[in-house]
Scaffold this motif. Structure first.
Motif, short mmCIF file in Angstrom:
data_model
loop_
_atom_site.label_atom_id
_atom_site.label_comp_id
_atom_site.label_asym_id
_atom_site.label_seq_id
_atom_site.Cartn_x
_atom_site.Cartn_y
_atom_site.Cartn_z
N LEU A 140 26.45 74.04 42.07
CA LEU A 140 26.63 75.50 42.13
C LEU A 140 27.71 76.01 41.20
N ARG A 141 28.28 75.12 40.38
CA ARG A 141 29.40 75.54 39.55
C ARG A 141 29.06 76.79 38.73
N LYS A 142 29.90 77.78 38.85
CA LYS A 142 29.77 79.05 38.11
C LYS A 142 28.53 79.84 38.51
N GLN A 143 27.90 79.44 39.61
CA GLN A 143 26.83 80.28 40.13
C GLN A 143 27.36 80.87 41.42
N SER A 144 27.10 82.12 41.69
CA SER A 144 27.49 82.63 43.00
C SER A 144 26.31 83.31 43.65
N ASN A 145 26.36 83.33 44.97
CA ASN A 145 25.24 83.92 45.70
C ASN A 145 25.42 85.42 45.83
N LYS A 146 24.59 86.05 46.64
CA LYS A 146 24.63 87.51 46.73
C LYS A 146 25.94 88.04 47.31
N ASN A 147 26.66 87.18 48.03
CA ASN A 147 27.96 87.60 48.57
C ASN A 147 29.11 87.27 47.60
N GLY A 148 28.77 86.74 46.42
CA GLY A 148 29.80 86.40 45.43
C GLY A 148 30.48 85.07 45.68
N ILE A 195 22.11 71.98 55.54
CA ILE A 195 21.98 73.06 56.52
C ILE A 195 22.97 74.19 56.18
N GLY A 196 24.21 73.81 55.91
CA GLY A 196 25.22 74.80 55.54
C GLY A 196 24.87 75.53 54.26
N TYR A 197 24.33 74.80 53.30
CA TYR A 197 23.89 75.39 52.03
C TYR A 197 22.81 76.45 52.26
N VAL A 198 21.83 76.11 53.09
CA VAL A 198 20.73 77.04 53.37
C VAL A 198 21.28 78.29 54.08
N ILE A 199 22.10 78.08 55.11
CA ILE A 199 22.52 79.21 55.96
C ILE A 199 23.62 80.04 55.29
N GLU A 200 24.69 79.37 54.87
CA GLU A 200 25.83 80.12 54.32
C GLU A 200 25.56 80.59 52.90
N TYR A 201 25.07 79.68 52.07
CA TYR A 201 24.93 80.01 50.66
C TYR A 201 23.65 80.80 50.37
N LEU A 202 22.51 80.27 50.80
CA LEU A 202 21.24 80.94 50.45
C LEU A 202 20.99 82.19 51.30
N LEU A 203 21.27 82.11 52.60
CA LEU A 203 20.98 83.26 53.46
C LEU A 203 22.19 84.18 53.65
N GLY A 204 23.37 83.69 53.32
CA GLY A 204 24.57 84.53 53.44
C GLY A 204 25.02 84.77 54.87
N VAL A 205 24.64 83.88 55.79
CA VAL A 205 25.08 83.98 57.18
C VAL A 205 26.30 83.06 57.37
N PRO A 206 27.44 83.60 57.76
CA PRO A 206 28.64 82.76 57.84
C PRO A 206 28.63 81.80 59.04
N LEU A 207 29.24 80.65 58.85
CA LEU A 207 29.46 79.71 59.96
C LEU A 207 30.48 80.31 60.90
N THR A 208 30.15 80.37 62.18
CA THR A 208 31.11 80.76 63.21
C THR A 208 31.77 79.48 63.70
N MET A 209 33.08 79.36 63.44
CA MET A 209 33.76 78.10 63.73
C MET A 209 34.12 78.00 65.20
N VAL A 210 33.65 76.96 65.82
CA VAL A 210 33.88 76.76 67.25
C VAL A 210 34.62 75.42 67.41
N ASP A 211 35.86 75.53 67.88
CA ASP A 211 36.71 74.34 68.03
C ASP A 211 36.23 73.38 69.10
N ARG A 212 35.32 73.85 69.93
CA ARG A 212 34.91 73.06 71.10
C ARG A 212 33.94 71.92 70.77
N PHE A 213 33.48 71.84 69.51
CA PHE A 213 32.63 70.71 69.09
C PHE A 213 33.54 69.61 68.53
#
Ligand code: UDP
Ligand code: MN
Length: 281
Positions: A140-148, A195-213
């Motif tokens: 992904l170097r020097k490429q950014s998604n729709k959220n920059g 999975i993170g690439y698809v959700i965060e990068y391609l779809l722009g949905v942020p990971l909600t960090m849950v310390d309980r895992f």
């Protein structure tokens, strides 16, 4: 009370629990699960494996999903299983998809409590990263998604993560029919990262960090007794010799319960387990 989080009246039956395993681990890792937390979510839990195994098909009451994925520990095989896990979820009428590894203890009550705080009709990616900054990958170097962004967070598969049905539905065009394996090959990274690439990068949905895992990538013995009940997942790992990373919990001695899963089961749900050590031992 004032600060009580919104509750979405979630029932255990709204949750699909998917555990990735391999035939070589059935005896070593599934037995302890089947005798502990699985008993609290036997209807909702499925094991995705790589070969036929009549004995464990019986022990899981028909909940062993025999995929055609290879039994090796390479990226393709692991992405293959993850895509089978997602496909299987899509044919089930459930609100939440939760993935775990076969060395995870799932604290079912706490999982239900966590998911009840979110609306499954919205896009939710819940989990815990094992790195301190979002991942920058060469692809992904020097490429950014729709959220920059050109980097993304991912939830560690070995700690478990959950996706709302709404989000999995949005992922479908990108991951169905073997496309997930193709993406894993393209970015050359493991299934949980993909999975993170698809959700965060391609779809722009942020990971909600849950310390309980919790995965065995973090020190597990530091979790305090009184905090165990609110945690969603635990794990263990063996190192060379007798060094182990595992939860500290009162109960059986470490020789008879090396993973601590039997002791956790007793500690977290004493009324539901017939064979537990007396309290205070
Ligand atoms: N796994 C698998 N095939 C393999 C090796 C591992 O499906 O050849 C699964 C295993 O059952 C577990 C996950 O991948 O659910 C992680 O494996 P493990 O705990 O052995 O390794 P880790 O990545 O945690 O070091
Ligand atoms: Mn592991």
């Amino acid at each position: 009370s004032i600060n009580k989080p919104k509750s979405h009246h979630l029932r255990l039956d709204d949750v699909h629990i998917s555990v990735k395993t391999s035939k070589k681990f059935h005896r070593q890792r599934l037995d302890v699960i089947l005798q502990t937390w699985f008993t609290q979510a036997a209807e909702q839990t499925y094991f995705v494996t790589d070969d036929e195994d009549a004995e464990y098909q019986g022990k899981t009451n028909g909940h062993l999903v025999e995929s055609n994925c290879s039994s090796s520990h390479n990226r393709k095989a692991l992405c293959c299983k993850m895509s089978v896990e997602l496909d299987f979820f899509m044919v089930m009428d459930k609100k939440w998809f939760c993935h775990f590894d076969d060395d995870n203890y799932v604290n079912v009550d706490s999982l239900l409590d966590l998911l009840g705080q979110y609306d499954s009709r919205q896009d939710w990616y819940l989990g815990k990263p094992s790195i301190k900054a979002p991942l920058e990958i060469p692809y992904l170097r020097k490429q950014s998604n729709k959220n920059g962004n050109s980097a993304f967070w991912f939830a560690t598969g070995g700690a478990g993560f959950c996706l709302s049905r709404s989000l999995v539905r949005r992922m479908q065009p990108l991951v169905s029919n073997g496309k997930f394996m193709g993406l894993g090959e393209k970015i050359r990274l493991p299934d949980d990262v993909t999975i993170g690439y698809v959700i965060e990068y391609l779809l722009g949905v942020p990971l909600t960090m849950v310390d309980r895992f919790h995965s065995h990538l973090e020190p597990l013995h530091v979790l305090a007794d009184d905090a165990l009940r609110s945690q969603v997942s635990f794990s263990y790992s063996t190192y060379r010799g007798n060094q182990m990373n595992r939860v500290t919990v009162p109960g059986w001695d470490t020789n008879s319960d090396p993973t601590r899963f039997f002791s956790l089961f007793c500690y977290l749900s004493p009324t539901r387990s017939k064979n537990c050590p007396p309290v205070g031992t």
